[in-house]
Write a protein that holds these residues in place. Structure first.
Motif, PDB file in Angstrom:
ATOM      1  N   VAL A   1      78.901   3.515 -89.403  1.00  0.00           N
ATOM      2  CA  VAL A   1      77.896   3.158 -90.937  1.00  0.00           C
ATOM      3  C   VAL A   1      78.235   2.129 -91.711  1.00  0.00           C
ATOM      4  CG1 VAL A   1      77.006   5.534 -90.754  1.00  0.00           C
ATOM      5  CG2 VAL A   1      79.031   4.956 -92.227  1.00  0.00           C
TER       6      VAL A   1
ATOM      7  N   THR B   1      73.188  -0.349 -96.732  1.00  0.00           N
ATOM      8  CA  THR B   1      72.489  -0.562 -95.851  1.00  0.00           C
ATOM      9  C   THR B   1      71.874   0.677 -95.040  1.00  0.00           C
ATOM     10  OG1 THR B   1      73.217  -2.998 -95.337  1.00  0.00           O
ATOM     11  CG2 THR B   1      71.397  -2.227 -94.028  1.00  0.00           C
ATOM     12  N   HIS B   2      73.176   1.070 -94.430  1.00  0.00           N
ATOM     13  CA  HIS B   2      73.062   3.062 -93.586  1.00  0.00           C
ATOM     14  C   HIS B   2      71.708   4.030 -94.087  1.00  0.00           C
ATOM     15  CE1 HIS B   2      73.540   5.913 -90.936  1.00  0.00           C
ATOM     16  NE2 HIS B   2      73.305   4.596 -90.228  1.00  0.00           N
ATOM     17  N   PRO B   3      72.028   4.033 -95.423  1.00  0.00           N
ATOM     18  CA  PRO B   3      71.649   5.196 -95.910  1.00  0.00           C
ATOM     19  C   PRO B   3      70.141   4.836 -96.408  1.00  0.00           C
ATOM     20  CG  PRO B   3      73.792   5.442 -97.291  1.00  0.00           C
ATOM     21  CD  PRO B   3      73.698   4.596 -96.241  1.00  0.00           C
TER      22      PRO B   3
ATOM     23  N   TYR C   1      71.872   6.096 -85.826  1.00  0.00           N
ATOM     24  CA  TYR C   1      71.410   7.365 -86.252  1.00  0.00           C
ATOM     25  C   TYR C   1      71.081   8.425 -85.817  1.00  0.00           C
ATOM     26  CZ  TYR C   1      69.963   4.298 -90.448  1.00  0.00           C
ATOM     27  OH  TYR C   1      70.369   3.912 -91.473  1.00  0.00           O
TER      28      TYR C   1
ATOM     29  N   THR D   1      76.377  -1.444 -89.949  1.00  0.00           N
ATOM     30  CA  THR D   1      74.889  -1.404 -90.294  1.00  0.00           C
ATOM     31  C   THR D   1      74.368  -3.186 -90.526  1.00  0.00           C
ATOM     32  OG1 THR D   1      75.311   0.813 -90.549  1.00  0.00           O
ATOM     33  CG2 THR D   1      73.578  -0.165 -90.419  1.00  0.00           C
ATOM     34  N   HIS D   2      75.384  -3.605 -91.441  1.00  0.00           N
ATOM     35  CA  HIS D   2      74.536  -4.442 -92.371  1.00  0.00           C
ATOM     36  C   HIS D   2      74.335  -5.256 -91.116  1.00  0.00           C
ATOM     37  CE1 HIS D   2      73.724  -7.511 -95.067  1.00  0.00           C
ATOM     38  NE2 HIS D   2      72.391  -6.961 -95.480  1.00  0.00           N
TER      39      HIS D   2
ATOM     40  N   ILE E   1      68.289   2.252 -95.667  1.00  0.00           N
ATOM     41  CA  ILE E   1      66.950   1.780 -94.471  1.00  0.00           C
ATOM     42  C   ILE E   1      66.475   3.706 -93.738  1.00  0.00           C
ATOM     43  CG2 ILE E   1      67.400   1.849 -91.230  1.00  0.00           C
ATOM     44  CD1 ILE E   1      68.626  -0.695 -92.342  1.00  0.00           C
ATOM     45  N   LYS E   2      67.186   4.369 -93.622  1.00  0.00           N
ATOM     46  CA  LYS E   2      67.219   5.718 -93.623  1.00  0.00           C
ATOM     47  C   LYS E   2      66.088   6.107 -94.229  1.00  0.00           C
ATOM     48  CE  LYS E   2      69.742  10.694 -92.466  1.00  0.00           C
ATOM     49  NZ  LYS E   2      70.507  11.156 -92.171  1.00  0.00           N
TER      50      LYS E   2
END
Lengths: 335, 335
Positions: free
Chosen positions: B21, A24-26, B211, B24-25, A28-29
């Motif tokens: 990270v 999810t983190h990368p 971020y 995040t979800h 969404i980025k």
């Protein structure tokens, strides 16, 4: 016509359904925070099996290796046909149909695997970097071929090293596998969005992409709420352009005034190709579908994913396409 | 005055900087997708050390156990003072100052640990569930105490089992530890937002929360870009109300027309309490700061986190507060 070899070196990967939460983190980025990444080519497609991500090397760096990630080993290059105004084609069809005879068929004859990615804006034909000399050798008679170098299109030198020209010679044709097809009941739309309004649909898009598989659904058995429908959602952000492919059920979740289609209310039906995952090495799969569509002048988008291929045809043509595909599967394949 | 014991059973956890990270979800779900969760009390505060999350049991279920997660073992209950119009207080001050003498000081005398969470809307006083009978016994003379049961406020039965009333007797006072304080240079604002406009700031909020620590910054050494400033950002979504505490640098990233403060341009300075992480068992820390503020009628927000406590005082009062705290640290503590 012009053929552009775009300046992106792409990876094709899959993320398992249960593994998406870990990315999810990368993701969404890559989708929403353009200022934080140098990735210029990003595509994410959800299918019942998994998520297919196509992205350039800058984007690929953002994804940590994981048991949930499968990476196709090749570097893929996107080709793009630009009609330079002198095109003699009388076809009104759009999408992959327009390039079926000029690009798809010749590459299939040369046994070059292609990975198709149709978007709202254009159709990307991805070929393996190692096949580039064969691709150029095959297409240079029909096309003016340009390379993108530092943002500029420069004519590609047609002179190939002799060691490579040999491979242009096609191996003897083998009878192609005719894959089973699935024609789900959902209606799809192919849409775009002003990149500046992407933040306005962020929470909806995040919801649909990352949270639409309920925790109680088994990942393997959740391809569809309805047995006749298929889960399919594709988002791409390529060189600043956004494209979205979704079914009408997903579309209803988005504000109606922000997403646009080329002609209001245009709906598409899907033909999913492959009973078993297709892999990346077989050639001619796109050709098998796109050639008869071109013969009948039926528009089609085409989206390859890690496991299966997907053609989208206009809703009003689905009966003709279904008949055509049934005949193809009954009759012996033409040599 | 009325004291409400709210119907939330809360957990206090920390997430390591490098571990965010992996969460995040669930965190994006808790912040943005209200329809997908039954969590009604959620607060996330970034400090230089870690992220502190306070959330109810429905929210807590969303977080998978992990090496990056520390969970304080208690269940905490939020208390809320509601002035019922008959309050005799002549104070103009807001925040924790208003409850310093009536709630904070008596609980400190009874050696009840409190975890404070000031928001734009109100000040939550979190106490351990196991301390509830002592809390009620201590405060029932000053307050009408109500429990929330199924959304209704009902007067709390003041009769306590005799086994519990004993514990209301305060142990002998010990000389409190006077903690060092840090007064960073950033200016903070305490803001709110219509929940319906939360989607409009989603990408900015996601950017700031998830971020803002660049990959090249060392998590431990990145408390501030400027040595005199501190990283502090707090978001809470409690019973449908949003509160945001951020410094003016973070504020500039948000659209100016969506966030609002109680009085335009009101800025706050921070007093961070604790040279070493404070833990959860020491009592009287909030009292130590809030009593002299109450004596001087200086408004203050107060936000406890997993490692340190943070008071926010009006910018124009920071010199007085600094002097006061310096004197407190020079003189022997009053018994």
């Amino acid at each position: 016509m012009d053929l552009h070899i775009l300046d992106h070196r792409l990876r094709v990967i899959s993320i398992s359904k249960s593994g998406l939460v870990h990315f999810t983190h990368p993701l969404i980025k890559l989708i929403f925070l353009r200022n934080r990444t140098r990735c210029k080519f990003f595509s994410l497609t959800e299918t019942p099996e998994n998520y297919t991500v196509v992205l350039d090397e800058e984007g690929f760096k953002e994804l940590q290796p994981s048991e949930h990630l499968k990476v196709e080993s090749s570097i893929w290059l996107p080709l793009n046909v630009v009609s330079n105004g002198n095109a003699s084609s009388s076809s009104q069809a759009v999408g992959v149909t327009k390039i079926a005879k000029s690009v798809i068929a010749p590459l299939a004859q040369q046994h070059v695997s292609v990975f198709m990615l149709s978007t709202y804006q254009t159709d990307f034909i991805l070929v393996r970097e190692k096949d580039l000399s064969v691709v150029v050798g095959t297409l240079e008679e029909e096309f003016n071929i340009y390379e993108e170098v530092g943002g500029e299109s420069v004519p590609m030198l047609s002179l190939m090293p002799s060691s490579q020209t040999n491979s242009v010679f096609a191996p003897p044709a083998t009878r192609p596998t005719v894959h089973p097809v699935l024609i789900p009941q959902n209606q799809f739309c192919v849409m775009s969005l002003d990149p500046d309004t992407l933040p306005s649909i962020a929470t909806t898009l995040i919801d649909v992409l990352f949270y639409s598989n309920g925790p109680k659904e088994d990942a393997q058995s959740s391809p569809s709420r309805d047995l006749d429908c298929i889960k399919f959602f594709s988002f791409s952000l390529i060189d600043g352009y956004i494209s979205l492919v979704m079914d009408t059920e997903a579309q209803r979740q988005f504000p109606a005034d922000l997403l646009f289609t080329s002609s209001s209310g245009e709906l598409w039906r899907m033909v999913r190709i492959g009973g078993q995952p297709l892999g990346f090495d077989e050639c001619g799969i796109v050709a098998q579908i796109s050639q008869p569509l071109a013969d009948s002048d039926i528009s089609a988008y085409y989206i390859s994913t890690f496991s299966f291929d997907h053609a989208l045809v206009p809703e009003e043509d689905i009966v003709r396409v279904t008949d055509m595909l049934q005949n193809q599967r009954k009759e012996p394949a033409a040599s």
